[in-house]
Design an enzyme around this catalytic site. Structure first.
Site, PDB file in Angstrom:
ATOM      1  N   LYS A 150     -45.681  67.613  46.163  1.00 58.77           N
ATOM      2  CA  LYS A 150     -45.705  66.174  45.894  1.00 58.77           C
ATOM      3  C   LYS A 150     -45.400  65.339  47.133  1.00 58.77           C
ATOM      4  CE  LYS A 150     -44.570  66.346  40.960  1.00 58.77           C
ATOM      5  NZ  LYS A 150     -44.812  67.764  40.748  1.00 58.77           N
ATOM      6  N   GLU A 163     -37.848  59.516  44.084  1.00 59.60           N
ATOM      7  CA  GLU A 163     -38.640  58.297  44.099  1.00 59.60           C
ATOM      8  C   GLU A 163     -38.054  57.268  43.150  1.00 59.60           C
ATOM      9  OE1 GLU A 163     -42.542  59.655  43.109  1.00 59.60           O
ATOM     10  OE2 GLU A 163     -42.257  59.359  40.959  1.00 59.60           O
ATOM     11  N   HIS A 165     -40.381  63.619  29.778  1.00 62.90           N
ATOM     12  CA  HIS A 165     -41.407  63.747  30.816  1.00 62.90           C
ATOM     13  C   HIS A 165     -42.554  64.668  30.423  1.00 62.90           C
ATOM     14  CE1 HIS A 165     -38.656  61.534  33.319  1.00 62.90           C
ATOM     15  NE2 HIS A 165     -37.756  62.474  33.231  1.00 62.90           N
ATOM     16  N   ARG A 223     -56.639  71.021  38.923  1.00 57.92           N
ATOM     17  CA  ARG A 223     -57.069  71.924  37.853  1.00 57.92           C
ATOM     18  C   ARG A 223     -57.542  71.078  36.677  1.00 57.92           C
ATOM     19  NH1 ARG A 223     -52.963  70.780  34.419  1.00 57.92           N
ATOM     20  NH2 ARG A 223     -50.860  70.569  35.280  1.00 57.92           N
TER      21      ARG A 223
END
Length: 613
Positions: free
Chosen positions: A116, A200, A235, A297
């Site tokens: 990431k 973040e 999440h 993917r």
């Protein structure tokens, strides 16, 4: 065109790939572990190869075994599905080095977007807006805590190699940072073999919007519009839809153009998804949508894109992997109607969504015009403790959002599963939530209203009366009493709880010893009531039992220690997730039977809490 295909996966995605491959005349090869010897994907493939024990690290995650199976069966290509080795660049390269066709992007693209932190740097250089945060190499807890403070709470800690909601923690304050970081790193190391994280800024009213992209080896890249995956629990996506509610044409054009730029920046080939986070506090606009990550993917939620575009994305994957150009140009792709998908899981919302394992004695899916079921199980199959507990993806299409939402709700309400518990009724309530129905959804909705959504439904009086009449012998007038008004009520047990039900005096010529009541996506067992001297252990006993087979990964208390209600006692890792067990009341740890690293079975005594006076 590819003529033989090995699917390096299991469950519903393996069955999904097999379905399209068979329609294209491609021979299919399945692989399976001990636990999956009788699985649906094994039954549906033309050939199947055993690859090892049930744990994923000894079977589905062992690339050498997958390649050996391909060589043994003469497979020409390997499709990785999603999860497992689908985003493993080394495995992709090994497939290609073995002279096989890899149905996915180039290893270099997987590497570029797989971490990431590196992906966000690359996207920023390509002109794609990214969220503020720390993406550096330093991983000392004290340093990361300082960076979190600079960014400003709340923040998200995310495993750089993470995905599927794993390796991610929301931290509201500095006091909670250390524990959240340690837990995140443990889960990341266990799930991905890499405990590095990034931090973040957490958007207060975030919406999760993603764009489906597709590239070929002829320089073409297109998008197939956006999906909204904002309805999430911890999440993890719960309900997905396409297109995104509130998306105006100008914002869609800017968002999808950014996604295409992102794909072109890594010379992307095949199916991929560019995920964005949007500020949902107001109307959607391009200047309040930021790049989050790329999934190199096929996504779990790809059926909703297929439903609104009429495209079979697996067919596109196989054609592109065979060297063909994309079947359609961007101008040929249009949005038709609306689609929604609900993820039906074997889990019990009334018990904190703990996975529910066992045999599927009853498995019936609801039907609807424009409906679709993607599943990897069948009636009589087992829900294993070794893998993700998904039973099916339930997909509905409609001319507009309300029609798709109502059709999906009807399909879920008509779904019946027993004795394994599911989240069907939870999904139905989520679809009916006023904010979701109005298209006002952000990733925190379930966190705010989850308790109400998880409340178990109650079967209707009509359903109970109909079921109860089949348990009463014909000709018996229930409740008949001399010199008193007749009572038409009788006692029964509903999932073990005593209930009084008004019944039809006609009864049944062949009364049953038990009957399932199925309604609202839920199933209950109704049996005649009999007095019984046996009693189960009360919830207040203080016995901390393992809710499922798993591994104890952390013990937070010591024998003899005083604890308070809700205090963390230990953490159990099971079905690829961490489950925290807490004290049921204030007391003393009278017994501690668990230790870190210990494997335990369901209902094993882990600790005993004695209440303090």
């Amino acid at each position: 065109m590819i003529t033989s295909l090995l699917i390096a996966n299991r469950g519903e995605i393996a069955c999904r790939v097999i379905r399209t491959a068979r329609a294209m005349g491609i021979r299919t090869i399945a692989v399976y572990s001990d636990a999956d010897a009788q699985a649906l994907h094994v039954r549906e493939a033309d050939e199947a190869v055993h690859i090892g024990p049930s744990p994923t690290r000894e079977s589905y995650l062992v690339g050498e075994k997958i390649l050996a199976a391909a060589k043994q069966t003469g497979a020409e290509a390997i499709h990785p599905g999603y999860g497992f080795l689908s985003e493993n660049a080394a495995f992709a390269q090994a497939v290609m080095d073995a002279g096989l066709v890899w149905v996915g992007p180039d290893p270099s693209s997987i590497t570029a977007m797989g971490l990431k932190d590196a992906a966000k740097k690359l996207m920023a250089e390509a002109g794609v807006p990214v969220t503020p945060g720390y993406m550096g190499e330093r991983q000392e807890p004290e340093f990361l805590a300082e960076e979190a403070a600079k960014i400003g709470y709340p923040v998200l800690i995310k495993a750089v190699a993470g995905g599927g909601g794993k390796g991610m923690r929301l931290v509201e304050s500095a006091d909670a940072f250390a524990d959240a970081l340690a837990s995140c790193k443990r889960e990341a190391a266990s799930s991905f073999g890499n405990d590095h994280v990034l931090i973040e800024k957490y958007i207060a009213s975030p919406r999760h919007i993603e764009v489906q992209v597709f590239g070929d080896r002829h320089g073409n890249v297109v998008h197939l519009f956006e999906r909204d995956c904002s309805l999430q629990r911890r999440h993890q996506k719960v309900i997905e839809e396409a297109p995104a509610p509130g998306m105006d044409p100008a914002t869609r054009e800017a968002l999808c153009a950014a996604a295409v730029r992102a794909a072109k920046a890594v010379d992307y080939v095949g199916a991929g998804t560019i995920e964005f986070i949007a500020d949902g506090s107001g109307a959607l606009s391009a200047d309040r949508i930021w790049f989050m990550e790329m999934n190199t993917r096929l996504q779990v939620e790809h059926p909703v894109t297929e439903a609104i575009t009429g495209v079979d994305l697996v067919e596109w994957q196989l054609r592109v992997a065979s060297g063909e150009p994309l079947p359609l140009d961007q101008n040929d792709l249009v949005i038709d109607g609306w689609a929604m998908e609900g993820r039906l899981y074997a889990e019990d919302p009334t018990k904190g969504f703990l996975p529910s394992i066992g045999r599927l004695d009853l498995l019936q899916f609801g039907e609807s015009e424009g409906g679709r079921i993607d599943t990897g199980v069948y009636e009589g199959a087992e829900v294993s403790p070794f893998y993700d507990p998904m039973i099916a993806k339930v997909i509905a299409w409609g001319d507009d959002r309300d029609e798709a939402r109502e059709r999906l709700g009807a399909m879920l309400e008509d779904t019946a599963v027993w004795p394994v518990r599911t989240n069907a009724s939870f999904l139905v309530k989520a679809l009916q939530h006023p904010d979701f129905a109005a298209g006002k959804v952000d990733t925190g909705l379930i966190g705010r209203d989850g308790e109400a959504l998880a409340e178990p439904p109650v079967p209707s009086d009509d359903a109970l009366r109909a079921a109860a009449s089949s348990l009463v012998p014909a000709g018996i007038a229930p409740g008949l009493r001399l010199n008193a008004a007749p009572c038409r009520g009788a006692w029964f047990l509903l999932d073990g709880e005593k209930v009084e039900i008004e019944i039809d005096p006609e009864g049944s010529d062949a009364p049953s010893s038990g009957v399932l009541v199925t309604e609202q996506g839920q199933a209950w067992l109704l049996t005649p009531w009999r007095r019984d001297g046996a009693h189960g252990a009360a919830d207040s006993s203080g016995a901390i039992l393992a809710p499922m087979p798993g591994k104890v990964i952390a013990v937070e208390v010591a024998q003899g220690q005083a604890v308070t209600k809700g205090q963390k006692l230990l953490t159990l890792e099971a079905m690829k997730m961490e489950h925290t067990l807490t004290a049921p009341f204030d007391g003393i740890v009278a017994r501690l039977e668990a230790s870190a690293g210990q494997q335990v079975q369901v209902d094993a005594l882990l600790a005993q809490i004695e209440e303090t006076e």
